[in-house]
Write an enzyme that holds these catalytic residues in place. Structure first.
Site, PDB file in Angstrom:
ATOM      1  N   LYS A 204      27.892  -5.161  12.909  1.00 20.95           N
ATOM      2  CA  LYS A 204      26.462  -5.207  12.591  1.00 20.95           C
ATOM      3  C   LYS A 204      25.622  -4.712  13.762  1.00 20.95           C
ATOM      4  O   LYS A 204      26.034  -4.774  14.917  1.00 20.95           O
ATOM      5  CB  LYS A 204      26.072  -6.620  12.120  1.00 20.95           C
ATOM      6  CG  LYS A 204      26.639  -6.854  10.715  1.00 20.95           C
ATOM      7  CD  LYS A 204      26.203  -8.123  10.043  1.00 20.95           C
ATOM      8  CE  LYS A 204      26.825  -8.135   8.632  1.00 20.95           C
ATOM      9  NZ  LYS A 204      26.756  -9.447   7.995  1.00 20.95           N
ATOM     10  N   ARG A 242      34.794 -12.516   8.788  1.00 22.74           N
ATOM     11  CA  ARG A 242      34.903 -11.374   7.868  1.00 22.74           C
ATOM     12  C   ARG A 242      34.764 -10.106   8.698  1.00 22.74           C
ATOM     13  O   ARG A 242      33.697  -9.853   9.244  1.00 22.74           O
ATOM     14  CB  ARG A 242      33.777 -11.496   6.823  1.00 22.74           C
ATOM     15  CG  ARG A 242      33.738 -10.390   5.803  1.00 22.74           C
ATOM     16  CD  ARG A 242      32.512 -10.547   4.900  1.00 22.74           C
ATOM     17  NE  ARG A 242      32.426  -9.481   3.907  1.00 22.74           N
ATOM     18  CZ  ARG A 242      31.928  -8.277   4.178  1.00 22.74           C
ATOM     19  NH1 ARG A 242      31.468  -7.979   5.373  1.00 22.74           N
ATOM     20  NH2 ARG A 242      31.892  -7.359   3.226  1.00 22.74           N
TER      21      ARG A 242
END
Ligand code: PMM
Length: 263
Positions: A204, A242
């Site tokens: 991210k 994840r």
């Protein structure tokens, strides 16, 4: 939890695994690298991504789910649509990972109550189009916990059993970089909700602050930082991380387990 995005347009791996056979092979590769779960998604939640109908989403994910279930893998489906969740359950999936935490589709919680699958309730606000403008908090940790508690209560009212529920702070979903770091540094507060915690930091944008500036715009250059977050999340008691690049995070999680085991 290894990520398999069966999409043409995800921010981190856009289009790489869009073909069904390639997606299945990629999921098998992640499992061989040590993933305990594969998370199959057919819709990108990136702001501005092309919307996908639930019908198209099912065409993308179900053949991948069926193949992996036949292999004996633990399969999660990343969807905000109850019809896709139900079809995934019928195809043998074990987990429904809903980034909207039930807000996108009122039928999601009743569907999870009926199917009995594990239900990942992620925090978000608004929708992928509006979430960036809703990233304002006085106390991000307290507000995310309180909003997740509301989502959990809604799911419970619909009949979802407490042991089905996993919570996720939703890093990057209506969060700016400082919000993401605060949530990571206070995973213990999320754990106090009484459910296992899933952390999705992989590749991210907020991680660009810790990679060399020349690589700041390259999602793949964030994998080392991602595995550091995996180690720290595991040490803080997270149930799962994840991630797109599994091998390094498997080692990171094992390091955390060995470290904790010697305290
Ligand atoms: N992030 C993305 C997609 N799905 N699911 C959960 N539970 N938590 C997350 O943080 C999360 C998610 C966005 O990342 P991607 O487009 O690379 O898959």
């Amino acid at each position: 939890m290894g990520v398999v995005n069966v999409t043409p347009d995800s921010f981190s791996d856009g289009g790489q695994w869009f073909d069904t056979d390639v997606a299945i092979a990629h999921a098998r590769h992640l499992l061989a690298q040590g993933a305990d779960i594969v998370d199959i998604g057919g819709e990108s939640t990136r702001p501005g991504a092309a919307p996908v109908t639930p019908d198209e989403e099912r065409v993308r994910v179900l053949p991948v789910v069926r193949a992996l279930v036949a292999d004996g893998a633990v399969v999660s489906v990343d969807t905000v649509n109850a019809t896709t969740a139900r079809a995934a359950a019928e195809a043998g999936a074990h987990i429904v990972n809903d980034v909207s935490g039930g807000l996108a589709d009122p039928e999601m919680a009743p569907t999870l109550a009926r199917t009995g699958l594990v239900y990942v309730i992620q925090h978000w606000r608004g929708s992928p189009e509006t979430m960036d403008s809703l990233a304002t908090y006085d106390d991000v940790v307290g507000e995310v916990c309180a909003e997740l508690e509301q989502r959990v209560a809604g799911a419970r009212r619909a009949g979802v059993r407490p042991e089905q529920i996993v919570v996720d702070p939703g890093l990057g979903f209506a969060k700016k970089a400082p919000h993401n770091w605060l949530l990571l540094a206070h995973l213990d507060a999320l754990a106090e909700l009484g459910h296992p915690v899933l952390v999705g930091a992989s590749r991210k944008r907020f991680l660009s602050a810790v990679v060399p500036p020349a690589l700041a715009d390259q999602p793949l250059a964030r994998d080392n930082a991602t595995s550091a977050i995996s180690a720290l999340s595991a040490a803080a008691g997270a149930w799962a991380v994840r991630v797109h690049e599994v091998a390094a995070s498997v080692d990171a999680v094992r390091v955390a387990a060995a470290w904790q085991g010697h305290r």
